[in-house]
Design an enzyme around this catalytic site. Structure first.
Site, PDB file in Angstrom:
ATOM      1  N   ARG A  92      35.572  39.408  38.726  1.00  0.00           N
ATOM      2  CA  ARG A  92      35.572  39.005  40.129  1.00  0.00           C
ATOM      3  C   ARG A  92      35.997  37.720  40.223  1.00  0.00           C
ATOM      4  O   ARG A  92      36.937  37.385  41.112  1.00  0.00           O
ATOM      5  CB  ARG A  92      34.048  39.153  40.756  1.00  0.00           C
ATOM      6  CG  ARG A  92      34.014  38.416  41.787  1.00  0.00           C
ATOM      7  CD  ARG A  92      33.513  39.016  43.124  1.00  0.00           C
ATOM      8  NE  ARG A  92      33.303  38.308  44.041  1.00  0.00           N
ATOM      9  CZ  ARG A  92      33.908  38.454  45.465  1.00  0.00           C
ATOM     10  NH1 ARG A  92      34.562  39.739  45.562  1.00  0.00           N
ATOM     11  NH2 ARG A  92      33.918  37.768  46.393  1.00  0.00           N
ATOM     12  N   CYS A 116      31.200  45.482  42.024  1.00  0.00           N
ATOM     13  CA  CYS A 116      30.439  45.612  40.792  1.00  0.00           C
ATOM     14  C   CYS A 116      28.899  46.090  41.216  1.00  0.00           C
ATOM     15  O   CYS A 116      28.950  46.586  42.404  1.00  0.00           O
ATOM     16  CB  CYS A 116      30.094  44.335  40.170  1.00  0.00           C
ATOM     17  SG  CYS A 116      29.102  43.152  41.407  1.00  0.00           S
ATOM     18  N   ILE A 123      36.594  40.489  49.806  1.00  0.00           N
ATOM     19  CA  ILE A 123      37.109  38.999  49.642  1.00  0.00           C
ATOM     20  C   ILE A 123      37.870  38.736  51.246  1.00  0.00           C
ATOM     21  O   ILE A 123      38.756  37.751  51.127  1.00  0.00           O
ATOM     22  CB  ILE A 123      38.421  38.985  48.678  1.00  0.00           C
ATOM     23  CG1 ILE A 123      39.589  40.057  48.934  1.00  0.00           C
ATOM     24  CG2 ILE A 123      37.611  39.329  47.225  1.00  0.00           C
ATOM     25  CD1 ILE A 123      40.672  39.879  48.047  1.00  0.00           C
ATOM     26  N   ASP A 124      37.336  39.269  52.095  1.00  0.00           N
ATOM     27  CA  ASP A 124      37.804  39.170  53.402  1.00  0.00           C
ATOM     28  C   ASP A 124      37.903  37.618  53.731  1.00  0.00           C
ATOM     29  O   ASP A 124      38.970  36.953  54.536  1.00  0.00           O
ATOM     30  CB  ASP A 124      37.447  40.062  54.570  1.00  0.00           C
ATOM     31  CG  ASP A 124      35.677  39.959  54.474  1.00  0.00           C
ATOM     32  OD1 ASP A 124      35.127  39.878  53.417  1.00  0.00           O
ATOM     33  OD2 ASP A 124      35.326  39.504  55.482  1.00  0.00           O
ATOM     34  N   LEU A 125      36.816  36.955  53.497  1.00  0.00           N
ATOM     35  CA  LEU A 125      36.670  35.653  53.679  1.00  0.00           C
ATOM     36  C   LEU A 125      37.584  34.856  53.077  1.00  0.00           C
ATOM     37  O   LEU A 125      38.037  33.512  53.428  1.00  0.00           O
ATOM     38  CB  LEU A 125      35.210  34.999  53.323  1.00  0.00           C
ATOM     39  CG  LEU A 125      33.998  35.840  54.206  1.00  0.00           C
ATOM     40  CD1 LEU A 125      32.615  35.675  53.599  1.00  0.00           C
ATOM     41  CD2 LEU A 125      34.143  35.462  55.600  1.00  0.00           C
ATOM     42  N   ASP A 305      20.847  34.573  42.509  1.00  0.00           N
ATOM     43  CA  ASP A 305      20.969  34.988  41.098  1.00  0.00           C
ATOM     44  C   ASP A 305      19.680  34.847  40.229  1.00  0.00           C
ATOM     45  O   ASP A 305      19.550  35.115  39.104  1.00  0.00           O
ATOM     46  CB  ASP A 305      22.187  33.936  40.425  1.00  0.00           C
ATOM     47  CG  ASP A 305      23.287  34.411  41.162  1.00  0.00           C
ATOM     48  OD1 ASP A 305      24.049  33.465  40.917  1.00  0.00           O
ATOM     49  OD2 ASP A 305      23.214  35.417  41.603  1.00  0.00           O
ATOM     50  N   ARG A 397      27.917  38.357  29.788  1.00  0.00           N
ATOM     51  CA  ARG A 397      28.582  37.665  30.971  1.00  0.00           C
ATOM     52  C   ARG A 397      27.994  36.272  31.669  1.00  0.00           C
ATOM     53  O   ARG A 397      28.817  35.579  32.064  1.00  0.00           O
ATOM     54  CB  ARG A 397      28.725  38.760  32.227  1.00  0.00           C
ATOM     55  CG  ARG A 397      29.254  40.082  31.826  1.00  0.00           C
ATOM     56  CD  ARG A 397      29.861  40.935  32.835  1.00  0.00           C
ATOM     57  NE  ARG A 397      30.259  40.119  34.005  1.00  0.00           N
ATOM     58  CZ  ARG A 397      30.131  40.138  35.082  1.00  0.00           C
ATOM     59  NH1 ARG A 397      29.532  41.349  35.888  1.00  0.00           N
ATOM     60  NH2 ARG A 397      30.556  39.538  36.204  1.00  0.00           N
TER      61      ARG A 397
HETATM   62  C1  EPZ Z   1      29.220  33.504  43.391  1.00  0.00           C
HETATM   63  O1  EPZ Z   1      29.780  34.741  43.754  1.00  0.00           O
HETATM   64  C2  EPZ Z   1      28.645  33.691  42.126  1.00  0.00           C
HETATM   65  N1  EPZ Z   1      29.745  33.623  41.051  1.00  0.00           N
HETATM   66  C3  EPZ Z   1      27.689  34.432  42.159  1.00  0.00           C
HETATM   67  O2  EPZ Z   1      27.146  34.712  41.003  1.00  0.00           O
HETATM   68  C4  EPZ Z   1      26.546  34.261  43.167  1.00  0.00           C
HETATM   69  O3  EPZ Z   1      25.508  35.381  43.424  1.00  0.00           O
HETATM   70  C5  EPZ Z   1      27.177  34.264  44.663  1.00  0.00           C
HETATM   71  O4  EPZ Z   1      28.248  32.971  44.457  1.00  0.00           O
HETATM   72  C6  EPZ Z   1      26.306  33.656  45.575  1.00  0.00           C
HETATM   73  O5  EPZ Z   1      25.711  32.385  45.305  1.00  0.00           O
HETATM   74  C7  EPZ Z   1      30.643  32.986  40.964  1.00  0.00           C
HETATM   75  O6  EPZ Z   1      30.324  31.702  41.199  1.00  0.00           O
HETATM   76  C8  EPZ Z   1      31.548  33.298  39.613  1.00  0.00           C
HETATM   77  P1  EPZ Z   1      29.870  34.691  47.789  1.00  0.00           P
HETATM   78  P2  EPZ Z   1      30.563  35.065  45.243  1.00  0.00           P
HETATM   79  O7  EPZ Z   1      31.119  34.830  48.275  1.00  0.00           O
HETATM   80  O8  EPZ Z   1      31.515  33.618  45.291  1.00  0.00           O
HETATM   81  C9  EPZ Z   1      30.017  38.335  50.802  1.00  0.00           C
HETATM   82  C10 EPZ Z   1      26.141  35.700  38.921  1.00  0.00           C
HETATM   83  O9  EPZ Z   1      25.367  36.265  38.869  1.00  0.00           O
HETATM   84  N2  EPZ Z   1      31.464  37.771  50.967  1.00  0.00           N
HETATM   85  O10 EPZ Z   1      28.875  33.415  48.275  1.00  0.00           O
HETATM   86  O11 EPZ Z   1      31.384  36.376  45.106  1.00  0.00           O
HETATM   87  C11 EPZ Z   1      29.583  38.982  49.421  1.00  0.00           C
HETATM   88  O12 EPZ Z   1      29.849  40.624  49.455  1.00  0.00           O
HETATM   89  C12 EPZ Z   1      26.980  35.892  40.205  1.00  0.00           C
HETATM   90  O13 EPZ Z   1      26.409  34.613  38.485  1.00  0.00           O
HETATM   91  C13 EPZ Z   1      32.216  38.839  51.657  1.00  0.00           C
HETATM   92  O14 EPZ Z   1      31.885  39.590  52.617  1.00  0.00           O
HETATM   93  O15 EPZ Z   1      29.585  34.924  46.297  1.00  0.00           O
HETATM   94  C14 EPZ Z   1      28.158  38.791  49.373  1.00  0.00           C
HETATM   95  O16 EPZ Z   1      27.538  39.777  49.993  1.00  0.00           O
HETATM   96  C15 EPZ Z   1      26.784  37.205  40.919  1.00  0.00           C
HETATM   97  N3  EPZ Z   1      33.305  38.342  52.029  1.00  0.00           N
HETATM   98  C16 EPZ Z   1      28.055  37.113  50.035  1.00  0.00           C
HETATM   99  O17 EPZ Z   1      29.064  37.096  51.019  1.00  0.00           O
HETATM  100  C17 EPZ Z   1      33.987  37.730  51.140  1.00  0.00           C
HETATM  101  O18 EPZ Z   1      35.335  37.196  51.247  1.00  0.00           O
HETATM  102  C18 EPZ Z   1      27.887  36.025  49.318  1.00  0.00           C
HETATM  103  O19 EPZ Z   1      29.339  36.030  48.400  1.00  0.00           O
HETATM  104  C19 EPZ Z   1      33.288  36.926  50.190  1.00  0.00           C
HETATM  105  C20 EPZ Z   1      31.905  37.198  50.104  1.00  0.00           C
END
Ligand code: EPZ
Length: 421
Positions: A92, A116, A123-125, A305, A397
């Site tokens: 991702r 996953c 990735i809309d944000l 996490d 991972r």
């Molecule tokens: C990061 O993921 C971490 N991964 C994740 O760790 C962690 O759980 C997460 O931040 C929250 O702390 C890495 O840093 C590589 P988010 P990320 O964007 O950036 C929604 C692990 O186990 N969202 O803050 O993907 C999303 O679906 C992993 O180490 C949108 O809707 O997290 C989720 O519900 C898992 N649109 C929420 O926001 C978007 O464009 C939080 O996602 C982006 C996210």
């Protein structure tokens, strides 16, 4: 098939030094292409996600060399702005390269990263943040085509404090002339570490750790020698492992300040935790108490996490615990495996009700994502008998040989290849 065998019932008592954080190293690897100079990263764990990110950088023309836990990234040969399809789908965090590639080439082509086990992972944000910087983003047949000729500094507002989107836009803005301000930015510690790395490269970034991040664009950045922050989730996981056995863990290189919510919940369960500057010592009671309620939130709330690790502890605690998972939509996938071990977990949407049982029993279970696999190991440590965790490669991972960490703490944990039937 790759499996982790754990024989429970042993009280853990040992020491471990925590490696650098996967979720700090991955965006920093992406940021390393913002300069033509070499970057050296220290204490890098040998994780499959980090290897895949290195493979992607090499496909783009960079050279990535590892010597032990030191990684050198040489982006001088960077020549491609299209991300490799198959590799991008593997992790991702390949999406983190969108901002840096746009900074260097003013154009980018990336594949939609796959969802996953824990959710759709849209990735809309990310795309909204880049559009607010003037990037023309088109989605065609699973590809995202970005034209950054019109990129300019300015204000960016996130509807939700997304970690990855915040990091992506930070990296897209550091070479944009003028002032960019990120509003409702995520506050995770790994973002402050990315800010620290970017500033060491010569960028002008401030405010990470708050909801407002300010960036003054500069003309160029230079390579650095850097040690990313320690992995707070690995530290929390090992403390939970000791707590599952009524044991003790002495961890060094621990970012204690970033673990307040986790320490508070472990203390509520009856653990005594002593914090020094970057060390933590946990002593657990023979049997943990249930916590009343745990709600996952963006930082500084309880980290998602660490949720499933706490669910594993609650499974054999005295009393009933309630967990609400507010961040991801599908992060209770291991409840079924824990119930196979004798737990009493009831899941309804984003809420899990866990009635603690006196003891879990070893069983054959399956890892479905990296944190869930670690949580099953925690449950196995406190269980009676032997547990086999299948698909243990998923744990790799996020944990650099979890079995070595657990054995150092006194566990009976062995990695093995097993036949599939
Ligand atoms: C990061 O993921 C971490 N991964 C994740 O760790 C962690 O759980 C997460 O931040 C929250 O702390 C890495 O840093 C590589 P988010 P990320 O964007 O950036 C929604 C692990 O186990 N969202 O803050 O993907 C999303 O679906 C992993 O180490 C949108 O809707 O997290 C989720 O519900 C898992 N649109 C929420 O926001 C978007 O464009 C939080 O996602 C982006 C996210």
């Amino acid at each position: 098939m790759n499996a982790l065998r754990i024989r429970g019932g042993r009280r853990l008592d040992g020491e471990w030094n925590i490696h650098s954080a996967k979720n700090a190293v991955l965006p920093i690897m992406a940021a390393a292409i913002l300069t033509q100079d070499k970057t050296t990263l220290e204490r890098c764990p040998n994780l499959s996600d980090i290897r895949y990110m290195g493979d992607i950088l090499e496909t783009l023309g960079c050279r990535v060399k590892r010597s032990g836990d030191v990684m050198e990234i040489d982006p001088a040969g960077l020549c491609r702005y299209e991300m490799p399809d198959q590799l991008s789908k593997k992790i991702r965090s390949s999406i983190f390269l969108l901002g840096p590639i746009l900074s260097r080439f003013r154009k980018a082509a990336v594949t939609f990263p796959g969802g996953c086990e824990i959710g759709l992972r849209p990735i809309d944000l990310h795309l909204s943040g880049l559009r607010q910087l003037g990037v023309d983003v088109r989605e065609e047949g699973g590809l995202i085509l970005c034209d950054g000729q019109g990129m300019r500094a300015g204000n960016v507002h996130f509807d939700y404090p997304s970690v990855g989107a915040t990091e992506n836009v930070m990296m897209a803005a550091v070479l944009l002339r003028g002032r960019t301000t990120l509003h409702n930015a995520a506050r995770e510690p790994e973002i402050a570490d990315l800010q620290s790395f970017l500033c060491r490269m010569g960028a002008r970034v401030s405010g990470a750790g708050t909801h407002t991040i300010a960036i003054e664009g500069v003309n160029r950045l230079h390579g650095v020698h850097y040690q990313p922050m320690a992995d707070r989730i690995v530290a929390g996981t090992l403390m939970a492992a000791a707590a599952a056995t009524g044991g003790t863990a002495h961890l060094t290189n621990v970012p204690c300040g970033d673990l307040c919510a986790v320490f508070s919940k472990l203390r509520e369960m009856g653990c005594v935790i002593t914090e020094k500057e970057n060390e933590a010592i946990l002593h657990a009671p023979a049997r943990l108490n249930a916590f009343h309620q745990l709600q996952t939130q963006p930082h500084p709330g309880f980290p998602t996490d660490m949720q499933v690790q706490m669910l594993a502890l609650a499974a054999s605690a005295k009393g009933t615990s309630v967990i609400v998972e507010n961040v991801f939509e599908n992060r209770f996938t291991h409840a079924g495996d824990l119930n196979r071990m004798g737990a009493d977990v009831l899941v309804n949407g984003r809420t899990a009700v866990v009635k603690g049982v006196p003891k879990l029993c070893g069983a054959r279970v399956t890892a479905r994502d990296l944190r869930g696999g670690a949580a099953l190991a925690i449950a196995a440590l406190g269980a009676e008998g032997e547990t086999i965790i299948e698909h243990a490669q998923l744990i790799d991972r996020g944990y650099d040989h979890l079995e070595d960490m657990l054995c150092a703490l006194g566990a009976d944990a062995v990695r093995m290849e097993m036949n599939t039937q």
